[in-house]
Design an enzyme around this catalytic site. Structure first.
Site, mmCIF file in Angstrom:
data_model
loop_
_atom_site.group_PDB
_atom_site.id
_atom_site.type_symbol
_atom_site.label_atom_id
_atom_site.label_comp_id
_atom_site.label_asym_id
_atom_site.label_seq_id
_atom_site.Cartn_x
_atom_site.Cartn_y
_atom_site.Cartn_z
ATOM 1 N N ASP A 20 0.826 -1.214 0.000
ATOM 2 C CA ASP A 20 0.000 0.000 0.000
ATOM 3 C C ASP A 20 0.860 1.263 0.000
ATOM 4 O O ASP A 20 1.971 1.278 0.535
ATOM 5 C CB ASP A 20 -0.915 -0.033 1.231
ATOM 6 C CG ASP A 20 -2.097 0.927 1.107
ATOM 7 O OD1 ASP A 20 -2.348 1.416 -0.013
ATOM 8 O OD2 ASP A 20 -2.757 1.181 2.128
ATOM 9 N N ASN A 68 -11.034 -2.418 -5.393
ATOM 10 C CA ASN A 68 -10.263 -1.419 -6.147
ATOM 11 C C ASN A 68 -10.929 -1.007 -7.470
ATOM 12 O O ASN A 68 -10.531 -0.023 -8.091
ATOM 13 C CB ASN A 68 -8.829 -1.895 -6.390
ATOM 14 C CG ASN A 68 -7.950 -1.869 -5.152
ATOM 15 O OD1 ASN A 68 -7.044 -2.682 -4.993
ATOM 16 N ND2 ASN A 68 -8.204 -0.931 -4.235
HETATM 17 C C1 IPE Z 1 -5.419 -2.716 -0.233
HETATM 18 O O1 IPE Z 1 -5.114 -1.369 -0.333
HETATM 19 C C2 IPE Z 1 -5.363 -3.361 -1.571
HETATM 20 C C3 IPE Z 1 -4.045 -3.497 -2.187
HETATM 21 C C4 IPE Z 1 -2.910 -3.153 -1.655
HETATM 22 C C5 IPE Z 1 -4.033 -4.064 -3.512
HETATM 23 P P1 IPE Z 1 -6.247 -0.239 -0.492
HETATM 24 O O2 IPE Z 1 -5.519 1.038 -0.601
HETATM 25 O O3 IPE Z 1 -7.161 -0.604 -1.590
HETATM 26 O O4 IPE Z 1 -7.041 -0.359 0.876
HETATM 27 P P2 IPE Z 1 -7.913 0.741 1.637
HETATM 28 O O5 IPE Z 1 -8.897 1.271 0.658
HETATM 29 O O6 IPE Z 1 -6.972 1.789 2.124
HETATM 30 O O7 IPE Z 1 -8.539 -0.015 2.773
HETATM 31 C C1 IPE Z 2 -1.636 0.253 -3.340
HETATM 32 O O1 IPE Z 2 -1.422 1.623 -3.364
HETATM 33 C C2 IPE Z 2 -1.851 -0.314 -4.727
HETATM 34 C C3 IPE Z 2 -3.241 -0.695 -5.022
HETATM 35 C C4 IPE Z 2 -4.228 -0.683 -4.188
HETATM 36 C C5 IPE Z 2 -3.511 -1.116 -6.386
HETATM 37 P P1 IPE Z 2 -2.609 2.671 -3.338
HETATM 38 O O2 IPE Z 2 -2.976 2.969 -4.736
HETATM 39 O O3 IPE Z 2 -3.711 2.189 -2.486
HETATM 40 O O4 IPE Z 2 -1.884 3.912 -2.689
HETATM 41 P P2 IPE Z 2 -2.518 4.943 -1.658
HETATM 42 O O5 IPE Z 2 -3.042 4.142 -0.499
HETATM 43 O O6 IPE Z 2 -3.596 5.685 -2.359
HETATM 44 O O7 IPE Z 2 -1.377 5.809 -1.269
HETATM 45 MG MG MG Z 3 -4.113 2.394 -0.513
#
Ligand code: IPE
Ligand code: IPE
Ligand code: MG
Length: 242
Positions: A20, A68
């Site tokens: 993340d 997502n």
């Molecule tokens: C979890 O991260 C999913 C992945 C790392 C692929 P998210 O960024 O989607 O999770 P939330 O929305 O902060 O809970």
């Molecule tokens: C994790 O990074 C990757 C995916 C969920 C695909 P994020 O895209 O959630 O990054 P933040 O949380 O917005 O910084």
């Molecule tokens: Mg995230």
């Protein structure tokens, strides 16, 4: 002693990572979110390469969740294209480096071309055994358990299984992860302390480590430190230590 998967000398056998923070990493640099995803993808190779030296046999990474899809169309399609390019670019190195790749998650909603690349990569690396890399793509823990329950219900409905024979092991056998041991350690980067629907069933007794580092900055060095920290923990699995 109920310690069955990990060797205390070498650390956790199965590490799962919620990668993340890509978006924030890009934002801090005034760049589009996809720039962060590209940087994040580049990190994966380094972490996979670090696994054998630490005795990590199984690495499972969360790449895209069933939630997502709520993101903008541009981000979702950019990610899907990134996954395709990533597989095309990395397949040879994964094969040569002894990495066996598997994908978990629901493939039905994924683009046909991507699914073909995923199938091909699984087949290509099927004989490897040094590191088992599992990529969770369109994966959600609740979705996985729901799909498993549906298939289990069908088995009962069609008379191949009696409801009396269903136990936790039976259900585990219907999950996407049926060939994998449960994760010993789950790491989440970027400072968020939540599970976000990742490996809900499998992480019942996993240790958790939350680090503030954003995923594109998470180095093999820091990975090593997190693994060393795990070694100091005492897992009880509901019992008591003699
Ligand atoms: C979890 O991260 C999913 C992945 C790392 C692929 P998210 O960024 O989607 O999770 P939330 O929305 O902060 O809970
Ligand atoms: C994790 O990074 C990757 C995916 C969920 C695909 P994020 O895209 O959630 O990054 P933040 O949380 O917005 O910084
Ligand atoms: Mg995230």
């Amino acid at each position: 002693m109920p310690k069955d998967q990990d060797d205390p000398m070498t650390g956790p056998a199965h590490v799962a990572i919620i990668m993340d923070g890509n978006g924030r990493w890009a934002q801090q640099r005034g760049r589009p979110r996809l720039f962060g995803h590209q940087a994040g993808a580049k990190r994966v190779r380094e972490i996979v390469a670090a696994c054998p030296a630490h005795g990590v046999k199984y690495l499972t990474i969360f790449a895209f969740s069933t939630e997502n899809w709520k993101r903008t169309q541009a981000e979702v399609s950019g990610l899907m294209l990134l996954f395709r390019r990533y597989i095309e670019r990395e397949a040879k190195a994964l094969l040569e480096n002894g990495v066996r790749v598997r994908f978990i998650g629901d493939r039905n909603r994924l683009d046909e071309k991507l699914v073909r690349l995923m199938d091909d990569l699984e087949l290509l690396t099927a004989k490897n055994d040094l590191v088992h890399l599992t990529v969770a793509l369109n994966y959600g823990g609740r979705d996985e358990v729901t799909r498993a329950a549906k298939r289990l219900a069908l088995e009962v409905e069609q008379g191949r299984l009696s409801h009396k024979d269903i136990d936790a092991e039976t259900l585990s056998g219907f999950l996407d992860t049926h060939v994998l041991p449960d994760p010993d350690l789950v790491i989440r980067t970027s400072g968020e302390a939540r599970i976000s629907n990742f490996l809900l069933w499998q992480s019942a007794y996993s240790e958790y480590e939350f680090v503030d580092t954003l995923w594109p900055d998470f180095s093999a060095d820091e990975f090593g430190k997190v693994l060393a920290n795990y070694g100091a923990r005492e897992r009880r699995f509901g019992g008591v230590i003699a």
